[in-house]
Design an enzyme around this catalytic site. Structure first.
Site, PDB file in Angstrom:
ATOM      1  N   GLU A  56       0.828  -1.209   0.000  1.00 32.20           N
ATOM      2  CA  GLU A  56       0.000   0.000   0.000  1.00 32.20           C
ATOM      3  C   GLU A  56       0.861   1.257   0.000  1.00 32.20           C
ATOM      4  OE1 GLU A  56      -3.223   0.393   2.637  1.00 32.20           O
ATOM      5  OE2 GLU A  56      -4.207  -1.466   2.042  1.00 32.20           O
ATOM      6  N   GLU A 257      -1.643  -9.505  -1.495  1.00 28.99           N
ATOM      7  CA  GLU A 257      -2.965  -8.913  -1.359  1.00 28.99           C
ATOM      8  C   GLU A 257      -3.774  -9.151  -2.621  1.00 28.99           C
ATOM      9  OE1 GLU A 257      -4.011  -7.364   1.551  1.00 28.99           O
ATOM     10  OE2 GLU A 257      -2.082  -8.164   2.265  1.00 28.99           O
TER      11      GLU A 257
END
Length: 287
Positions: A56, A257
């Site tokens: 992220e 992810e």
């Protein structure tokens, strides 16, 4: 992290680094926080967490024209990218490394409009990372992935893929999984892509052809030693751009992810970020 935070901040301050903190609260929070830090002109962004947090932060930084250096405090389950760069898992040593402020350029991968720093992949085993509950990972660490793996392995099935890569002939067939690696360390396997380097401007692509359970277990045992690339069920090559397509619904894994579904185009952004590492190459993830 919360228990250690006061000591980490004190150690950084003693090293001449003035910090501000942001505690992530939900998925995507680190993307916006990292992007805001870039816009506010910070010299350094430190990602404290696992591969998902790092992903992220990378996504928040990589879209900007001018990007600060990136420090990593590996506090997740696998910490694959930190492991590959030799960033110490012991937080005191990782902080001391950041304080020295020596960085090296690393490549970043982009899958259409999503960035990844370590791995992109698809296939039944690549779903493990985001299917394992966070609480289970906290309780038993890396073992959580093996528990989930044994649960899924009896339901494995191949997927028909079409792979087009720059500099290589097109490939089509049934595959158990494909991996697009930017470093050797994937899912805790330190030699899964043994020839991959995070600064060579290339992806290492691995694809496992259709095989039975016994063959898969044999390949997995070889992968622990980095001896699986010559197995007839494995395809391996290097490229800077690759397109993967399928008529099936195949989920994409980006740094552990969920990253949407195929088809996708993957490209290398050479030397896109600078990451804090040990200047002499002596730091070890296992220290």
């Amino acid at each position: 992290m919360r228990r250690r935070l006061p000591y980490i901040l004190q150690r950084l301050e003693q090293g001449g680094i003035e910090t501000s903190c942001h505690a992530t609260e939900a998925k995507g929070d680190a993307i916006s926080a990292a992007s805001e830090a870039v816009e506010r002109g910070y010299d350094l962004i430190i990602a404290a967490g696992g591969d998902g947090t790092l992903n992220e932060v990378v996504n928040g930084m990589s879209g900007h024209a001018i990007r600060p250096a990136l420090g990593v405090l590996p506090m997740g389950t696998s910490n694959d990218f930190a492991r590959a760069l030799g960033i110490p898992k012991r937080w005191q040593s990782a902080v001391d490394l950041i304080v020295k402020r020596h960085s090296r350029p690393v490549d970043i991968g982009i899958a259409d409009d999503s960035y990844f720093i370590n791995i992109a992949g698809g296939g039944f085993l690549t779903d493990l990372s985001y299917e394992v509950p966070s609480r289970l990972k906290t309780m038993i660490g890396q073992l959580a992935y093996y528990v989930k793996g044994f649960e899924k392995i009896t339901h494995f099935r191949p997927t028909n893929l079409r792979i087009s890569a720059e500099g290589h002939e097109d490939i089509e067939g049934e595959f158990m999984l494909f991996l697009i690696a930017n470093s050797p360390s994937i899912a805790g396997f330190e030699k899964l892509a043994p020839q991959a380097m995070p600064d060579d401007g290339l992806f290492d692509v691995l694809a496992m052809k259709k095989c039975n359970l016994a063959e898969m277990i044999r390949i997995a045992s070889m992968a622990v030693r980095g001896e699986h690339l010559n197995d007839p069920h494995m395809i391996h090559f290097q490229t800077s751009r690759i397109v993967v397509e399928t008529d099936d619904r195949v989920q994409l894994n980006l740094d552990g992810e969920y990253g949407g579904t195929l088809p996708r185009t993957f490209s290398v952004l050479p030397a896109h970020l600078r990451v804090m590492v040990d200047e002499d190459g002596n730091s070890s993830y296992h220290r």
